[in-house]
Design a protein around this motif. Structure first.
Motif, PDB file in Angstrom:
ATOM      1  N   ASP A   1       0.833  -1.196   0.000  1.00 19.27           N
ATOM      2  CA  ASP A   1       0.000   0.000   0.000  1.00 19.27           C
ATOM      3  C   ASP A   1       0.872   1.251   0.000  1.00 19.27           C
ATOM      4  N   LEU A   2       0.342   2.310  -0.593  1.00 15.26           N
ATOM      5  CA  LEU A   2       0.990   3.618  -0.593  1.00 15.26           C
ATOM      6  C   LEU A   2       0.108   4.593   0.165  1.00 15.26           C
ATOM      7  N   ALA A   3       0.698   5.661   0.648  1.00 15.00           N
ATOM      8  CA  ALA A   3      -0.064   6.742   1.268  1.00 15.00           C
ATOM      9  C   ALA A   3       0.557   8.057   0.816  1.00 15.00           C
ATOM     10  N   PHE A   4      -0.262   9.097   0.827  1.00 14.58           N
ATOM     11  CA  PHE A   4       0.161  10.410   0.362  1.00 14.58           C
ATOM     12  C   PHE A   4      -0.200  11.422   1.434  1.00 14.58           C
ATOM     13  N   GLN A   5       0.798  12.220   1.824  1.00 15.74           N
ATOM     14  CA  GLN A   5       0.654  13.139   2.944  1.00 15.74           C
ATOM     15  C   GLN A   5       0.877  14.569   2.464  1.00 15.74           C
ATOM     16  N   ALA A   6      -0.018  15.463   2.861  1.00 17.85           N
ATOM     17  CA  ALA A   6       0.145  16.877   2.510  1.00 17.85           C
ATOM     18  C   ALA A   6       1.410  17.427   3.160  1.00 17.85           C
ATOM     19  N   ALA A   7       2.193  18.136   2.365  1.00 17.30           N
ATOM     20  CA  ALA A   7       3.435  18.731   2.857  1.00 17.30           C
ATOM     21  C   ALA A   7       3.491  20.182   2.392  1.00 17.30           C
ATOM     22  N   PRO A   8       3.040  21.114   3.235  1.00 17.40           N
ATOM     23  CA  PRO A   8       3.121  22.526   2.860  1.00 17.40           C
ATOM     24  C   PRO A   8       4.566  22.905   2.530  1.00 17.40           C
ATOM     25  N   GLY A   9       4.749  23.654   1.463  1.00 17.21           N
ATOM     26  CA  GLY A   9       6.087  24.051   1.048  1.00 17.21           C
ATOM     27  C   GLY A   9       6.869  22.947   0.372  1.00 17.21           C
ATOM     28  N   PHE A  10       6.177  21.900  -0.053  1.00 13.82           N
ATOM     29  CA  PHE A  10       6.831  20.764  -0.710  1.00 13.82           C
ATOM     30  C   PHE A  10       7.717  21.232  -1.863  1.00 13.82           C
ATOM     31  N   VAL A  11       8.938  20.724  -1.885  1.00 13.12           N
ATOM     32  CA  VAL A  11       9.867  20.966  -2.986  1.00 13.12           C
ATOM     33  C   VAL A  11      10.167  19.610  -3.613  1.00 13.12           C
ATOM     34  N   PRO A  12       9.811  19.413  -4.889  1.00 13.91           N
ATOM     35  CA  PRO A  12      10.024  18.102  -5.494  1.00 13.91           C
ATOM     36  C   PRO A  12      11.512  17.790  -5.665  1.00 13.91           C
ATOM     37  N   PRO A  13      11.862  16.522  -5.582  1.00 17.72           N
ATOM     38  CA  PRO A  13      13.242  16.139  -5.845  1.00 17.72           C
ATOM     39  C   PRO A  13      13.577  16.363  -7.313  1.00 17.72           C
ATOM     40  N   LYS A  14      14.862  16.424  -7.601  1.00 22.90           N
ATOM     41  CA  LYS A  14      15.308  16.518  -8.988  1.00 22.90           C
ATOM     42  C   LYS A  14      16.123  15.279  -9.298  1.00 22.90           C
TER      43      LYS A  14
END
Length: 119
Positions: free
Chosen positions: A47-60
């Motif tokens: 299973d996967l889960a997704f969590q809100a992350a204010p200010g999220f910066v995606p990896p490169k």
């Protein structure tokens, strides 16, 4: 004897419902949750889960300064068909130029790297 049992893999993101919807389509899974946390039940898999992350910066990818830290390998029977499908759902190509390899690298709509791997 194990100390713990592995729970779902959790991805931080700006919009848990939207990212869970992307992976639900890719994996044939069902999503349930809200704007802060959404669970994805994957048939026959982890299973996967997704969590809100204010200010999220995606990896490169690849990048030492914004390391991906982990990625998902998704096993597929037909790389070309799977590529067409994930791109239609909003994925972006990161590295798919070498068609002789058994894998191709993409980013999901929130920017997390994942690979489509021929099985």
């Amino acid at each position: 004897m194990a100390i713990a049992e592995l729970g779902p893999v959790v991805l931080d993101c700006p919009d848990p419902r939207a990212l869970a919807g992307f992976y639900a389509e890719v994996l044939g899974a069902t999503a349930e949750g809200d704007d802060e946390w959404t669970d994805l039940k994957v048939p026959g898999g982890r299973d996967l889960a997704f969590q809100a992350a204010p200010g999220f910066v995606p990896p490169k990818w690849p990048s030492a300064e914004h390391s991906q830290q982990f990625h998902l390998d998704l096993l597929v029977k037909d790389l070309d068909a799977a590529e067409e499908a994930v791109l239609a759902l909003g994925a972006k190509v990161l590295d798919a130029d070498d068609r002789s390899r058994s894998f191709r690298v993409y980013a999901d709509p929130a920017g997390h790297p994942f690979c489509l791997c021929a099985c």
